[in-house]
Design an enzyme around this catalytic site. Sequence first.
Site, PDB file in Angstrom:
ATOM      1  N   CYS A 159       0.848  -1.187   0.000  1.00 15.80           N
ATOM      2  CA  CYS A 159       0.000   0.000   0.000  1.00 15.80           C
ATOM      3  C   CYS A 159       0.886   1.240   0.000  1.00 15.80           C
ATOM      4  O   CYS A 159       1.761   1.383   0.852  1.00 15.80           O
ATOM      5  CB  CYS A 159      -0.903  -0.025   1.234  1.00 15.80           C
ATOM      6  SG  CYS A 159      -1.660   1.562   1.635  1.00 15.80           S
ATOM      7  N   GLU A 160       0.679   2.125  -0.948  1.00 12.28           N
ATOM      8  CA  GLU A 160       1.549   3.299  -1.043  1.00 12.28           C
ATOM      9  C   GLU A 160       1.260   4.347   0.020  1.00 12.28           C
ATOM     10  O   GLU A 160       2.034   5.284   0.194  1.00 12.28           O
ATOM     11  CB  GLU A 160       1.445   3.926  -2.429  1.00 12.28           C
ATOM     12  CG  GLU A 160       0.100   4.547  -2.752  1.00 12.28           C
ATOM     13  CD  GLU A 160       0.062   5.140  -4.154  1.00 12.28           C
ATOM     14  OE1 GLU A 160      -0.638   6.139  -4.337  1.00 12.28           O
ATOM     15  OE2 GLU A 160       0.739   4.611  -5.060  1.00 12.28           O
ATOM     16  N   HIS A 161       0.156   4.197   0.755  1.00  6.71           N
ATOM     17  CA  HIS A 161      -0.185   5.174   1.782  1.00  6.71           C
ATOM     18  C   HIS A 161       0.515   4.905   3.107  1.00  6.71           C
ATOM     19  O   HIS A 161       0.842   5.835   3.841  1.00  6.71           O
ATOM     20  CB  HIS A 161      -1.700   5.199   2.006  1.00  6.71           C
ATOM     21  CG  HIS A 161      -2.468   5.578   0.781  1.00  6.71           C
ATOM     22  ND1 HIS A 161      -3.719   5.073   0.478  1.00  6.71           N
ATOM     23  CD2 HIS A 161      -2.152   6.404  -0.245  1.00  6.71           C
ATOM     24  CE1 HIS A 161      -4.139   5.577  -0.666  1.00  6.71           C
ATOM     25  NE2 HIS A 161      -3.206   6.381  -1.128  1.00  6.71           N
ATOM     26  N   HIS A 162       0.734   3.600   3.419  1.00  5.83           N
ATOM     27  CA  HIS A 162       1.371   3.252   4.691  1.00  5.83           C
ATOM     28  C   HIS A 162       2.577   2.336   4.525  1.00  5.83           C
ATOM     29  O   HIS A 162       3.225   1.994   5.510  1.00  5.83           O
ATOM     30  CB  HIS A 162       0.352   2.568   5.616  1.00  5.83           C
ATOM     31  CG  HIS A 162      -0.842   3.416   5.915  1.00  5.83           C
ATOM     32  ND1 HIS A 162      -2.041   3.285   5.230  1.00  5.83           N
ATOM     33  CD2 HIS A 162      -1.036   4.414   6.810  1.00  5.83           C
ATOM     34  CE1 HIS A 162      -2.910   4.165   5.689  1.00  5.83           C
ATOM     35  NE2 HIS A 162      -2.331   4.854   6.646  1.00  5.83           N
ATOM     36  N   GLN A 200      -5.197  -0.589  -4.623  1.00  5.87           N
ATOM     37  CA  GLN A 200      -5.844  -1.722  -5.297  1.00  5.87           C
ATOM     38  C   GLN A 200      -6.637  -1.277  -6.511  1.00  5.87           C
ATOM     39  O   GLN A 200      -6.677  -1.979  -7.535  1.00  5.87           O
ATOM     40  CB  GLN A 200      -6.747  -2.463  -4.308  1.00  5.87           C
ATOM     41  CG  GLN A 200      -7.363  -3.727  -4.884  1.00  5.87           C
ATOM     42  CD  GLN A 200      -8.180  -4.488  -3.856  1.00  5.87           C
ATOM     43  OE1 GLN A 200      -7.872  -4.463  -2.670  1.00  5.87           O
ATOM     44  NE2 GLN A 200      -9.229  -5.158  -4.288  1.00  5.87           N
ATOM     45  N   HIS A 228      -6.051  -5.779   3.303  1.00  2.00           N
ATOM     46  CA  HIS A 228      -5.089  -4.693   3.482  1.00  2.00           C
ATOM     47  C   HIS A 228      -4.649  -4.619   4.939  1.00  2.00           C
ATOM     48  O   HIS A 228      -5.473  -4.408   5.835  1.00  2.00           O
ATOM     49  CB  HIS A 228      -5.709  -3.356   3.061  1.00  2.00           C
ATOM     50  CG  HIS A 228      -5.989  -3.261   1.592  1.00  2.00           C
ATOM     51  ND1 HIS A 228      -5.300  -2.406   0.759  1.00  2.00           N
ATOM     52  CD2 HIS A 228      -6.860  -3.930   0.801  1.00  2.00           C
ATOM     53  CE1 HIS A 228      -5.748  -2.541  -0.478  1.00  2.00           C
ATOM     54  NE2 HIS A 228      -6.696  -3.462  -0.478  1.00  2.00           N
ATOM     55  N   CYS A 230      -3.042  -2.313   6.330  1.00  2.00           N
ATOM     56  CA  CYS A 230      -3.225  -0.972   6.885  1.00  2.00           C
ATOM     57  C   CYS A 230      -4.615  -0.814   7.502  1.00  2.00           C
ATOM     58  O   CYS A 230      -4.839   0.053   8.342  1.00  2.00           O
ATOM     59  CB  CYS A 230      -2.998   0.096   5.814  1.00  2.00           C
ATOM     60  SG  CYS A 230      -4.037  -0.079   4.353  1.00  2.00           S
TER      61      CYS A 230
END
Length: 269
Positions: A159-162, A200, A228, A230
């Site tokens: 996940c590119e956010h976390h 995703q 996920h 996250c």
Amino acid sequence: MSDSFKQQGSSSDDINGAFSPKPISPAKRSKLLGNTTDFRSGTPLQTRAASPCTLNPPIDSDGLSWPSKGARSRLEQTSDEAQAREKRIASAVKTILEELGEDTDREGLLETPERYARAMLYFTKGYEDNIRDVIKRAVFEEDHDEMVIVRDIEIYSLCEHHLVPFFGKAHIAYIPNKRVLGLSKLARLAEMYARRFQVQERLTKQIAMALSEILRPRGVAVVIEATHMCMVSRGVQKTGSSTTTSCMLGCFRDQQKTREEFLTLLGRK
């Protein structure tokens, strides 16, 4: 950016030749938008940077697919540059561990920065994949016009956010238009895009658009079901949750019966 793969009916080794993806026209403004001001904040809509999924071809002229900034330098690096990159990542990881209050000189963490650097380079190896090398000579002329489905393809991504993992299964279908792709290449295509920092929704669309560009089929459908970390291990911590995304192109989008047949075969109806 270039034009598109050679038109249907060309020989199976088109993929190894010089191809030029056909530009994708910008998405039309929705008539439903009407007034372009967000009533909640007064902020004009559609002011964000253009998405590469809508304004750029899915495959660049050199075979890279939606390359991020720096992807080419990583692909073309020498062995000395690769070692220097790994050392810089390890140094940054060591700083993170120290800022978290750890002793990076204790036995358990002594070589962790270097191990983590190598692991991250592997987790993101999709940036270095050229679609020509992934597909190779696996595009074949075949008089088959019924649905082809490869289901339950395991995917692992970040996940590119976390920067934590999400993982699950991808189901890919297409209806050929005189050209078919070697079945294992569908899994390799999913792997190439998964081994990057992702969301995703984008991962689903990238697989579908790339397959559509390669084969020019009558339709493409991709469904991904993933968990996920996250969401499971932090924040809301809902351990039983999963996320399903889909992308339908061509006849899968236009024809309800075709879409329903695909979902029925997946057991989703």
